[in-house]
Motif scaffolding. Structure first.
Motif, short mmCIF file in Angstrom:
data_model
loop_
_atom_site.label_atom_id
_atom_site.label_comp_id
_atom_site.label_asym_id
_atom_site.label_seq_id
_atom_site.Cartn_x
_atom_site.Cartn_y
_atom_site.Cartn_z
N ASP A 62 -5.83 0.15 -4.62
CA ASP A 62 -5.55 -1.46 -3.36
C ASP A 62 -6.05 -2.23 -2.61
OD1 ASP A 62 -4.05 -1.76 -1.58
OD2 ASP A 62 -3.75 0.18 -0.12
N GLU A 63 -5.82 -3.59 -3.59
CA GLU A 63 -7.21 -4.97 -3.32
C GLU A 63 -8.48 -4.18 -3.08
OE1 GLU A 63 -5.99 -6.55 0.94
OE2 GLU A 63 -3.42 -5.63 0.83
N SER A 85 0.72 -1.11 0.06
CA SER A 85 0.12 0.02 -0.13
C SER A 85 0.86 1.17 -0.20
CB SER A 85 -1.02 0.13 0.82
OG SER A 85 -2.11 -1.59 0.84
MG MG Z 1 -1.75 -2.77 1.92
#
Ligand code: MG
Ligand code: ADP
Length: 250
Positions: free
Chosen positions: A171-172, A48
């Protein structure tokens, strides 16, 4: 992937600390237009933080970072470049981060009107086209809380695309979704990749990664431990730590 192209992201010897924690270590990373890069690695490895550096959400302490010709300097000393980068780089987060008090349509038109100065009519036309593209044109007048997680994440994607970004960071994006909704978000991302969008994606969806990525980057404790095509990374990882990570997730 044409490696002779000018990179849209060029990160050189980048180091990032949170206090005494050395989170990114000597990262060299170039991404060319149209490339789809998937970042994998254990929780806490710095994935991240890495992508948040690319749009200036995190400062870094040393090294250099160029995004589409805009140079970000260490310790946040580049406010003009930062503003430009924020308008050119779209981001989709794990938590959808929609404005709860705005309708779906208003979520998508807000930034183009405020930041780009578009008329409401132009912004709404574009928003409707984008909502249609991600399969939720019929939800335009609802509020985020009235939508499923998969629908909300597709609104977040449409909202980012409304700014006509040169680069998209994820991000995910499916980690907060119920399993049955993951596919619809991955489908929308797959379409975007096919259309040639430059994308950097942090995900644990390894099947998706193998399918869409031009390149997989494996981060281990803040370093790029290994990178290569999906075939190279998944089928014949060279490093022991890549092998043990993949043994746990595949
Ligand atoms: Mg992360
Ligand atoms: P990942 O996304 O791979 O799980 P992160 O980039 O979120 O990893 O975090 C990398 C490391 O930095 C972790 O040790 C995490 O605890 C730490 N970290 C992340 N954000 C902050 C912050 N705002 N302040 C202090 N430490 C942080």
């Amino acid at each position: 992937m044409t490696s002779t192209q000018t990179p849209i992201v060029r990160m050189q010897k980048l180091h990032k600390h949170f206090g005494s924690l050395h989170v990114l270590k000597d990262i060299d990373l170039e991404i060319v237009p149209g490339e789809v890069v998937v970042v994998i690695g254990a929780s806490g490895s710095g994935k991240s933080t890495l992508i948040r550096c690319i749009n200036g959400l995190e400062e870094f302490q040393s090294g250099s970072l160029d995004v589409d010709g805009n140079t970000l300097l260490p310790n946040g000393k580049s406010s003009q470049a930062l503003q430009t980068i924020r308008t050119e780089v779209g981001m989709v987060f794990q938590q959808f981060n929609l404005f709860p008090h705005l309708s779906v349509l208003d979520n998508v038109t807000l930034a183009p009107m405020k930041v780009r100065g578009w008329s409401r009519q132009d912004a709404e036309e574009t928003a409707k086209r984008l909502l249609d593209r991600v399969g939720i044109a019929d939800q335009a007048n609802k509020y985020p809380s009235q939508l499923s997680g998969g629908q909300q994440q597709r609104v977040a994607l449409a909202r980012a695309l409304a700014m006509e970004p040169r680069l998209m960071l994820f991000d995910e994006p499916t980690s907060a979704l119920d399993p049955e909704m993951i596919g619809e978000v991955l489908d929308a991302m797959r379409e975007l990749a096919k259309e040639g969008m430059t994308m950097v994606i942090v995900t644990h969806e390894m099947g998706f990664a193998r399918e869409v990525a031009d390149r997989i980057i494996f981060i281990h404790k803040g370093e790029i431990a290994e990178q290569g095509t999906p075939e190279q990374l998944f089928d014949s990882p060279q490093h022991e730590r890549t092998q043990s990570f993949l043994a746990r997730v595949l």
